[in-house]
Design a protein around this motif. Structure first.
Motif, mmCIF file in Angstrom:
data_model
loop_
_atom_site.group_PDB
_atom_site.id
_atom_site.type_symbol
_atom_site.label_atom_id
_atom_site.label_comp_id
_atom_site.label_asym_id
_atom_site.label_seq_id
_atom_site.Cartn_x
_atom_site.Cartn_y
_atom_site.Cartn_z
ATOM 1 N N MET A 62 0.808 -1.212 0.000
ATOM 2 C CA MET A 62 0.000 0.000 0.000
ATOM 3 C C MET A 62 0.846 1.269 0.000
ATOM 4 O O MET A 62 0.601 2.187 -0.765
ATOM 5 C CB MET A 62 -0.943 0.003 1.207
ATOM 6 C CG MET A 62 -2.118 0.940 1.033
ATOM 7 S SD MET A 62 -3.303 0.887 2.393
ATOM 8 C CE MET A 62 -3.682 -0.842 2.511
ATOM 9 N N LYS A 63 1.850 1.307 0.871
ATOM 10 C CA LYS A 63 2.742 2.466 0.939
ATOM 11 C C LYS A 63 4.179 1.955 0.836
ATOM 12 O O LYS A 63 4.844 1.756 1.857
ATOM 13 C CB LYS A 63 2.547 3.234 2.246
ATOM 14 C CG LYS A 63 1.201 3.901 2.377
ATOM 15 C CD LYS A 63 1.095 4.653 3.699
ATOM 16 C CE LYS A 63 -0.279 5.266 3.841
ATOM 17 N NZ LYS A 63 -0.424 5.942 5.143
ATOM 18 N N PRO A 64 4.676 1.750 -0.390
ATOM 19 C CA PRO A 64 6.044 1.233 -0.532
ATOM 20 C C PRO A 64 7.064 2.145 0.142
ATOM 21 O O PRO A 64 6.994 3.359 0.016
ATOM 22 C CB PRO A 64 6.259 1.212 -2.050
ATOM 23 C CG PRO A 64 4.903 1.246 -2.646
ATOM 24 C CD PRO A 64 4.039 1.996 -1.674
ATOM 25 N N LYS A 65 7.962 1.541 0.876
ATOM 26 C CA LYS A 65 8.987 2.287 1.605
ATOM 27 C C LYS A 65 10.345 1.949 0.999
ATOM 28 O O LYS A 65 10.726 0.787 0.916
ATOM 29 C CB LYS A 65 8.933 1.882 3.075
ATOM 30 C CG LYS A 65 10.037 2.425 3.925
ATOM 31 C CD LYS A 65 9.699 3.771 4.488
ATOM 32 C CE LYS A 65 10.737 4.160 5.516
ATOM 33 N NZ LYS A 65 10.974 5.557 5.574
ATOM 34 N N GLU A 66 11.056 2.983 0.561
ATOM 35 C CA GLU A 66 12.398 2.758 0.018
ATOM 36 C C GLU A 66 13.349 2.406 1.159
ATOM 37 O O GLU A 66 13.129 2.762 2.310
ATOM 38 C CB GLU A 66 12.872 3.983 -0.759
ATOM 39 C CG GLU A 66 12.060 4.246 -2.018
ATOM 40 C CD GLU A 66 11.941 3.062 -2.967
ATOM 41 O OE1 GLU A 66 12.916 2.306 -3.132
ATOM 42 O OE2 GLU A 66 10.856 2.861 -3.529
ATOM 43 N N GLY A 67 14.416 1.727 0.804
ATOM 44 C CA GLY A 67 15.365 1.256 1.811
ATOM 45 C C GLY A 67 14.986 -0.121 2.336
ATOM 46 O O GLY A 67 15.455 -0.545 3.373
ATOM 47 N N THR A 68 14.106 -0.819 1.616
ATOM 48 C CA THR A 68 13.622 -2.134 2.031
ATOM 49 C C THR A 68 13.937 -3.162 0.936
ATOM 50 O O THR A 68 14.615 -2.864 -0.034
ATOM 51 C CB THR A 68 12.097 -2.089 2.257
ATOM 52 O OG1 THR A 68 11.457 -1.805 1.005
ATOM 53 C CG2 THR A 68 11.715 -1.028 3.285
ATOM 54 N N ILE A 69 13.353 -4.343 1.090
ATOM 55 C CA ILE A 69 13.506 -5.398 0.078
ATOM 56 C C ILE A 69 13.041 -4.900 -1.290
ATOM 57 O O ILE A 69 13.568 -5.302 -2.314
ATOM 58 C CB ILE A 69 12.748 -6.685 0.491
ATOM 59 C CG1 ILE A 69 13.070 -7.830 -0.465
ATOM 60 C CG2 ILE A 69 11.262 -6.442 0.609
ATOM 61 C CD1 ILE A 69 12.479 -9.169 -0.061
ATOM 62 N N LEU A 70 12.070 -3.994 -1.304
ATOM 63 C CA LEU A 70 11.588 -3.452 -2.580
ATOM 64 C C LEU A 70 12.692 -2.681 -3.292
ATOM 65 O O LEU A 70 12.838 -2.779 -4.513
ATOM 66 C CB LEU A 70 10.373 -2.546 -2.349
ATOM 67 C CG LEU A 70 9.123 -3.243 -1.819
ATOM 68 C CD1 LEU A 70 8.061 -2.214 -1.432
ATOM 69 C CD2 LEU A 70 8.577 -4.227 -2.831
ATOM 70 N N THR A 71 13.459 -1.920 -2.556
ATOM 71 C CA THR A 71 14.561 -1.152 -3.136
ATOM 72 C C THR A 71 15.616 -2.085 -3.724
ATOM 73 O O THR A 71 16.144 -1.833 -4.807
ATOM 74 C CB THR A 71 15.202 -0.247 -2.073
ATOM 75 O OG1 THR A 71 14.179 0.540 -1.458
ATOM 76 C CG2 THR A 71 16.254 0.673 -2.664
ATOM 77 N N VAL A 72 15.908 -3.145 -3.015
ATOM 78 C CA VAL A 72 16.896 -4.117 -3.500
ATOM 79 C C VAL A 72 16.365 -4.805 -4.760
ATOM 80 O O VAL A 72 17.103 -4.961 -5.746
ATOM 81 C CB VAL A 72 17.263 -5.134 -2.403
ATOM 82 C CG1 VAL A 72 18.226 -6.191 -2.942
ATOM 83 C CG2 VAL A 72 17.869 -4.419 -1.194
ATOM 84 N N ALA A 73 15.090 -5.181 -4.758
ATOM 85 C CA ALA A 73 14.496 -5.806 -5.942
ATOM 86 C C ALA A 73 14.564 -4.862 -7.136
ATOM 87 O O ALA A 73 14.879 -5.283 -8.254
ATOM 88 C CB ALA A 73 13.049 -6.203 -5.655
ATOM 89 N N LYS A 74 14.310 -3.579 -6.904
ATOM 90 C CA LYS A 74 14.369 -2.605 -7.991
ATOM 91 C C LYS A 74 15.795 -2.457 -8.508
ATOM 92 O O LYS A 74 16.024 -2.379 -9.721
ATOM 93 C CB LYS A 74 13.823 -1.248 -7.544
ATOM 94 C CG LYS A 74 13.796 -0.236 -8.670
ATOM 95 C CD LYS A 74 12.805 0.857 -8.403
ATOM 96 C CE LYS A 74 12.725 1.900 -9.476
ATOM 97 N NZ LYS A 74 13.233 1.590 -10.785
ATOM 98 N N GLY A 75 16.769 -2.442 -7.620
ATOM 99 C CA GLY A 75 18.168 -2.377 -8.039
ATOM 100 C C GLY A 75 18.560 -3.577 -8.886
ATOM 101 O O GLY A 75 19.277 -3.444 -9.893
ATOM 102 N N ILE A 76 18.069 -4.735 -8.510
ATOM 103 C CA ILE A 76 18.354 -5.955 -9.262
ATOM 104 C C ILE A 76 17.710 -5.892 -10.641
ATOM 105 O O ILE A 76 18.355 -6.159 -11.657
ATOM 106 C CB ILE A 76 17.883 -7.189 -8.461
ATOM 107 C CG1 ILE A 76 18.847 -7.426 -7.293
ATOM 108 C CG2 ILE A 76 17.753 -8.416 -9.342
ATOM 109 C CD1 ILE A 76 18.384 -8.467 -6.303
ATOM 110 N N SER A 77 16.435 -5.533 -10.691
ATOM 111 C CA SER A 77 15.745 -5.517 -11.988
ATOM 112 C C SER A 77 16.271 -4.403 -12.889
ATOM 113 O O SER A 77 16.369 -4.586 -14.106
ATOM 114 C CB SER A 77 14.227 -5.422 -11.805
ATOM 115 O OG SER A 77 13.849 -4.234 -11.163
ATOM 116 N N ASP A 78 16.628 -3.266 -12.308
ATOM 117 C CA ASP A 78 17.198 -2.180 -13.120
ATOM 118 C C ASP A 78 18.525 -2.601 -13.748
ATOM 119 O O ASP A 78 18.784 -2.334 -14.919
ATOM 120 C CB ASP A 78 17.405 -0.909 -12.284
ATOM 121 C CG ASP A 78 16.103 -0.196 -11.955
ATOM 122 O OD1 ASP A 78 15.043 -0.566 -12.502
ATOM 123 O OD2 ASP A 78 16.156 0.745 -11.123
#
Length: 174
Positions: free
Chosen positions: A127-143
């Motif tokens: 609902m409220k994605p927070k940077e500095g979490t697993i989401l940030t790492v996933a984005k770094g990987i996919s980018d």
């Protein structure tokens, strides 16, 4: 010898090895987590999630990208525990949406597409994605995967570069 594609059986082996690796490192992950609270169960929850999927993946009699995708996606969703488990299951859900339609093999470009879809799916699920979490790492990987997929066909090199970038992103997270 350069490996430029993987088939469903190889991806099955990779997934099961990854699940065992996550299980082996769950205490390290428990200590790593500090958001939203340092509750010490992130590694445990992620392990319960991936091991539920691994059980279904290991039980497959016929391994195709379609059957593998279904086992990973449904197993991780049913086994999801805690926020981290739900996010992990959504990463798998997005990844498997890309691979399930493949007939023969995956290459760096398809893996990159799957990683991008994984990240997009996980972000949408929070609902409220927070940077500095697993989401940030996933984005770094996919980018990173998207950046190098067309120019790095060797999958060992591709994965090493993608994972190294994931480690760098992780090192910058709180």
């Amino acid at each position: 010898m350069s490996v430029t594609t993987i088939d469903a059986k190889m991806l099955q082996k990779m997934f099961l090895a990854g699940a065992k690796n996550l299980e082996a490192k769950k205490e390290w992950i428990n200590e790593l987590n500090v958001f939203p609270v340092p509750d010490g169960d992130t590694g445990t929850n992620m392990t319960l999630t991936i091991m539920a999927a691994a059980k279904e993946v290991d039980a497959l009699e016929t391994v195709t990208f379609e059957t593998l995708a279904k086992a990973i996606s449904s197993g991780s969703l049913r086994g999801a525990r805690g926020n981290s488990g739900v996010i992990l299951s959504q990463l798998f859900r997005g990844f498997t949406k890309v691979i399930k339609t493949q007939e023969e093999e995956l290459d760096a470009v398809l893996l990159s597409e799957a990683l991008t879809r994984a990240t997009e799916t996980a972000y949408k699920a929070v609902m409220k994605p927070k940077e500095g979490t697993i989401l940030t790492v996933a984005k770094g990987i996919s980018d990173k995967a998207a950046e190098i997929a067309d120019t790095t066909p060797d999958l060992a090199e591709f994965m090493a570069l993608v994972l190294a970038n994931g480690d760098e992103v992780l090192a910058r997270t709180p």
